[in-house]
Each structure stands twice: as structure tokens, then as C-alpha cells.
Design a protein around this motif. Sequence first.
Motif, mmCIF file in Angstrom:
data_model
loop_
_atom_site.group_PDB
_atom_site.id
_atom_site.type_symbol
_atom_site.label_atom_id
_atom_site.label_comp_id
_atom_site.label_asym_id
_atom_site.label_seq_id
_atom_site.Cartn_x
_atom_site.Cartn_y
_atom_site.Cartn_z
ATOM 1 N N TYR A 1 6.772 -7.324 -15.679
ATOM 2 C CA TYR A 1 5.417 -6.652 -15.253
ATOM 3 C C TYR A 1 4.568 -7.025 -14.926
ATOM 4 O O TYR A 1 4.025 -7.646 -16.246
ATOM 5 N N ALA B 1 -7.719 -2.775 -15.294
ATOM 6 C CA ALA B 1 -8.042 -1.489 -14.685
ATOM 7 C C ALA B 1 -6.600 -1.527 -13.372
ATOM 8 O O ALA B 1 -7.665 -0.160 -12.450
ATOM 9 N N GLU B 2 -5.588 -2.009 -13.829
ATOM 10 C CA GLU B 2 -4.588 -1.558 -12.249
ATOM 11 C C GLU B 2 -3.169 -0.783 -13.183
ATOM 12 O O GLU B 2 -3.368 -1.810 -14.520
ATOM 13 N N GLY B 3 -2.136 -0.784 -12.307
ATOM 14 C CA GLY B 3 -1.122 -0.241 -13.328
ATOM 15 C C GLY B 3 -0.384 -0.784 -12.871
ATOM 16 O O GLY B 3 -0.154 -2.476 -12.542
ATOM 17 N N PRO B 4 1.209 -1.351 -13.123
ATOM 18 C CA PRO B 4 1.684 -2.446 -14.172
ATOM 19 C C PRO B 4 2.333 -2.790 -12.485
ATOM 20 O O PRO B 4 2.771 -1.879 -11.801
ATOM 21 N N PHE C 1 5.605 -4.449 -10.467
ATOM 22 C CA PHE C 1 6.780 -4.752 -10.239
ATOM 23 C C PHE C 1 6.985 -6.403 -10.391
ATOM 24 O O PHE C 1 6.492 -6.225 -8.681
ATOM 25 N N LEU D 1 12.136 3.062 -18.785
ATOM 26 C CA LEU D 1 11.839 2.427 -19.730
ATOM 27 C C LEU D 1 11.060 1.962 -20.704
ATOM 28 O O LEU D 1 10.800 2.293 -21.286
ATOM 29 N N PHE E 1 9.024 -0.865 -22.849
ATOM 30 C CA PHE E 1 8.454 -2.372 -22.830
ATOM 31 C C PHE E 1 7.819 -2.827 -24.126
ATOM 32 O O PHE E 1 8.245 -1.848 -25.373
ATOM 33 N N GLY E 2 7.238 -4.140 -24.009
ATOM 34 C CA GLY E 2 6.449 -4.873 -25.166
ATOM 35 C C GLY E 2 5.281 -4.427 -25.130
ATOM 36 O O GLY E 2 5.196 -4.036 -24.370
ATOM 37 N N ASN F 1 0.967 -0.856 -6.156
ATOM 38 C CA ASN F 1 0.567 0.501 -6.550
ATOM 39 C C ASN F 1 0.005 1.396 -5.964
ATOM 40 O O ASN F 1 -0.311 2.602 -6.363
ATOM 41 N N ARG G 1 -9.483 8.749 -11.794
ATOM 42 C CA ARG G 1 -9.041 7.575 -11.900
ATOM 43 C C ARG G 1 -9.549 7.593 -13.684
ATOM 44 O O ARG G 1 -9.314 6.881 -14.788
ATOM 45 N N TYR H 1 7.788 9.649 -13.540
ATOM 46 C CA TYR H 1 7.560 9.655 -14.581
ATOM 47 C C TYR H 1 6.476 9.118 -15.570
ATOM 48 O O TYR H 1 5.387 8.324 -14.665
ATOM 49 N N TYR I 1 4.025 7.723 -18.316
ATOM 50 C CA TYR I 1 3.617 6.324 -19.776
ATOM 51 C C TYR I 1 3.011 7.031 -20.480
ATOM 52 O O TYR I 1 1.549 6.728 -19.588
ATOM 53 N N LEU J 1 3.772 0.289 -22.674
ATOM 54 C CA LEU J 1 3.647 1.915 -22.739
ATOM 55 C C LEU J 1 4.755 1.986 -22.846
ATOM 56 O O LEU J 1 5.944 1.269 -23.321
ATOM 57 N N PHE K 1 0.064 6.679 -16.900
ATOM 58 C CA PHE K 1 0.234 5.967 -15.869
ATOM 59 C C PHE K 1 1.583 6.638 -15.217
ATOM 60 O O PHE K 1 2.555 7.223 -16.016
ATOM 61 N N LEU L 1 10.852 0.767 -11.483
ATOM 62 C CA LEU L 1 10.112 2.238 -11.203
ATOM 63 C C LEU L 1 8.548 0.892 -10.903
ATOM 64 O O LEU L 1 7.878 -0.100 -10.721
ATOM 65 N N HIS L 2 7.760 2.028 -9.464
ATOM 66 C CA HIS L 2 6.513 1.163 -9.173
ATOM 67 C C HIS L 2 5.451 2.396 -10.044
ATOM 68 O O HIS L 2 5.728 3.263 -9.678
ATOM 69 N N PHE L 3 4.678 1.514 -10.101
ATOM 70 C CA PHE L 3 3.279 2.509 -11.129
ATOM 71 C C PHE L 3 2.208 2.658 -10.149
ATOM 72 O O PHE L 3 1.559 1.951 -9.419
ATOM 73 N N GLY L 4 1.821 3.951 -10.698
ATOM 74 C CA GLY L 4 0.200 3.724 -10.104
ATOM 75 C C GLY L 4 -0.851 3.646 -10.620
ATOM 76 O O GLY L 4 -0.913 2.667 -12.113
ATOM 77 N N ASN L 5 -2.578 3.227 -10.417
ATOM 78 C CA ASN L 5 -3.446 3.073 -11.627
ATOM 79 C C ASN L 5 -3.569 3.365 -12.293
ATOM 80 O O ASN L 5 -4.508 2.698 -12.877
ATOM 81 N N ARG M 1 -7.701 6.784 -17.740
ATOM 82 C CA ARG M 1 -8.035 6.626 -18.805
ATOM 83 C C ARG M 1 -9.005 7.872 -18.737
ATOM 84 O O ARG M 1 -10.154 8.465 -18.208
#
Lengths: 113, 116
Positions: free
Chosen positions: A36, A41-44, A46, A101, A103-104, B1, B9, B33, B35, B43, B91, B105-109, B112
Amino acid sequence: DQQVKQNSPSLSVQEGRISILNCDYTNSMFDYFLWYKKYPAEGPTFLISISSIKDKNEDGRFTVFLNKSAKHLSLHIVPSQPGDSAVYFCAASSTGANSKLTFGKGITLSVRP
Amino acid sequence: NAGVMQNPRHLVRRRGQEARLRCSPMKGHSHVYWYRQLPEEGLKFMVYLQKENIIDESGMPKERFSAEFPKEGPSILRIQQVVRGDSAAYFCASSPPNSHINSPLHFGNGTRLTVT
């Protein structure tokens, strides 16, 4: 107990050259591996994945190599571009683990123009 | 995303207050999910839910944390009596029903959370 390790916290490469990001894992049950990319300020997002039945998967400038005997995988980016500058996370899961998942800690890649 | 929507946010809470984080999965997705990413860390899995069911909560702290995914509406991650150590990025990711086991998996932003 860190099951996915990215031992180098950062990497700096010149634009146009190859970036090689490394990842090691300890859990023999892992059979699916992903990379990833994450901007601040954004999500991971893929990037690319590989199943344990393969040793290489390629998608455009990105190639992931898997060495099961060494429990090691690497991501190659060639040619590297300034827009590739981001944090790269290696992640792993095992079949039947509900896509959970591990993660590292991530590697910060900087591509110098 | 953009497909997985999280709000707010940014969330600031004082110690002892409650934090509620929301996640709307991608359209048609019924698996969610959560995280958590602590500073300088990767994560960490917290919980996996399907509509009205908690499937795997092995990563959830035993106290103060709870999650739900009701039949209607977003998934909610609730943290009661927040402490400074809860400050992190949270996340959410989603996947469709009957998705292939080995699919990304596809994550949101993320949200925080800062606890002052």
C-alpha cells in the motif's frame, strides 16, 4: 511481536532510477501479500499484491517479488518518479483470516527530481 | 479512497469524553474493517464486522472500545472515556459480500483523533 517487518524507515532515490523496498515476515501461515502507498492525511491506497503460489507479479512500473523460503518480499519501482514519494506499507494475510491484514511500520520513499 | 467515507476527518476530545467515528462503506459492500495507526507505526487491525454482526474483534482493546454496523446507516467505532493514548488515525475499509478471500481492502481517508 512484529510479524511483518520493514527494517529501513526511509529510502531516497534519484528520479528515473530503481527504488527497491524490502519487507520480511515471520508468520509461515501468511499466503497473501500486499503493498500500500500512503500520502499524508490520506488513507492507504492499494498498489499491488502477490499470492504465495507466485514469486513475481508485475503491474506497469511496479513489480513485487516473493521469496517464500527467506520469508522476504520486495517492491521494485522503475523508473521512479517524484510522485512516487510517499510512505509504503507492506501487509500480509492468511487464507481464512477474513482478509485481516498485518502491516509493517512503513518505509518513507523520497524520489529526488 | 473516495469510495469509503469516514467522518469526521478530525476529532478533538478532552480526556474522559466519548469519541464516535463513522464509516460508510462503498455502495454494495456489507463488510467493514477498522484499523488504528499510532504515530510512527503501521496500521493495526481492530475489528471486522458484517451487517449486524461482529465477526472478529480480536484487535479491540477490552475496555472502552466498541463497534457496530447496523442494518441501516454507517458503522460506528465508539471510544468511551478517551485517554491521551487513544490519539491516533483510525481507518475504515470495506469489502463486498462473497468477495474472494484474497482480495485487497480499500481504505477511507481516516479520522484523526486527538485527545487533549
